[in-house]
Design a protein around this motif. Structure first.
Motif, short mmCIF file in Angstrom:
data_model
loop_
_atom_site.label_atom_id
_atom_site.label_comp_id
_atom_site.label_asym_id
_atom_site.label_seq_id
_atom_site.Cartn_x
_atom_site.Cartn_y
_atom_site.Cartn_z
N ILE A 31 0.84 -1.20 0.00
CA ILE A 31 0.00 0.00 0.00
C ILE A 31 0.87 1.25 0.00
CG2 ILE A 31 -1.86 1.23 1.20
CD1 ILE A 31 -2.58 -1.65 0.16
N ILE A 32 1.90 1.27 0.85
CA ILE A 32 2.90 2.35 0.89
C ILE A 32 4.27 1.68 0.77
CG2 ILE A 32 3.94 4.17 2.30
CD1 ILE A 32 1.19 4.61 3.57
N ALA A 33 5.08 2.14 -0.18
CA ALA A 33 6.36 1.50 -0.51
C ALA A 33 7.27 1.34 0.70
CB ALA A 33 7.07 2.31 -1.59
N GLY A 34 8.02 0.24 0.68
CA GLY A 34 9.00 -0.03 1.73
C GLY A 34 9.41 -1.49 1.71
N THR A 35 10.39 -1.80 2.52
CA THR A 35 10.86 -3.18 2.62
C THR A 35 9.97 -3.97 3.56
OG1 THR A 35 13.11 -2.45 2.23
CG2 THR A 35 12.85 -4.62 3.22
N VAL A 36 9.68 -5.21 3.17
CA VAL A 36 8.87 -6.10 4.01
C VAL A 36 9.59 -7.43 4.14
CG1 VAL A 36 7.45 -6.93 2.08
CG2 VAL A 36 6.59 -7.12 4.40
N THR A 37 9.56 -8.00 5.34
CA THR A 37 10.11 -9.33 5.60
C THR A 37 9.09 -10.12 6.38
OG1 THR A 37 12.36 -8.44 5.65
CG2 THR A 37 12.04 -10.64 6.59
N VAL A 38 8.81 -11.34 5.94
CA VAL A 38 7.87 -12.22 6.62
C VAL A 38 8.65 -13.40 7.19
CG1 VAL A 38 5.78 -13.62 6.41
CG2 VAL A 38 6.05 -11.56 5.00
N TYR A 39 8.52 -13.63 8.49
CA TYR A 39 9.23 -14.71 9.17
C TYR A 39 8.29 -15.84 9.57
CZ TYR A 39 12.98 -11.30 9.90
OH TYR A 39 13.98 -10.37 9.72
N ASP A 40 8.84 -17.05 9.60
CA ASP A 40 8.16 -18.22 10.17
C ASP A 40 8.52 -18.22 11.64
OD1 ASP A 40 7.19 -20.66 10.98
OD2 ASP A 40 8.20 -21.82 9.43
#
Length: 87
Positions: A31-40
């Motif tokens: 929705i708004i630019a940026g870095t995303v990280t998804v963790y288990d």
């Protein structure tokens, strides 16, 4: 046969526990630019990285009807704003 319904949660410039138990990651929508990280992970920004990227507005990462299995849970760290679709 009816499949499980997807839930979603918005994460805006924060670290958020999306689900503290086993889950499925189905999509990340920027929705708004940026870095995303998804963790288990069940509770912290650590563990196996399921997805990481510097995303642009409107970009969508989608894993179709199968999703990505998170054995411990889903934790998202976002510098922008993203919507996470999960089970």
């Amino acid at each position: 046969m009816m499949t499980d319904k997807l839930g979603y949660q918005q994460v805006a410039a924060a670290t958020a526990v999306i689900k503290p138990t086993p889950a499925g990651l189905f999509s990340v929508t920027c929705i708004i630019a940026g870095t995303v990280t998804v963790y288990d992970s069940a509770s912290a920004a650590s563990g196996n990285i399921l997805y990481t990227k510097a995303m642009a507005v409107g970009e969508i990462a989608n894993w179709g009807s199968h999703g990505i299995a998170a054995n411990n849970g889903l934790v998202v760290v976002s510098a922008g704003t993203v919507n996470i679709a999960y089970t």
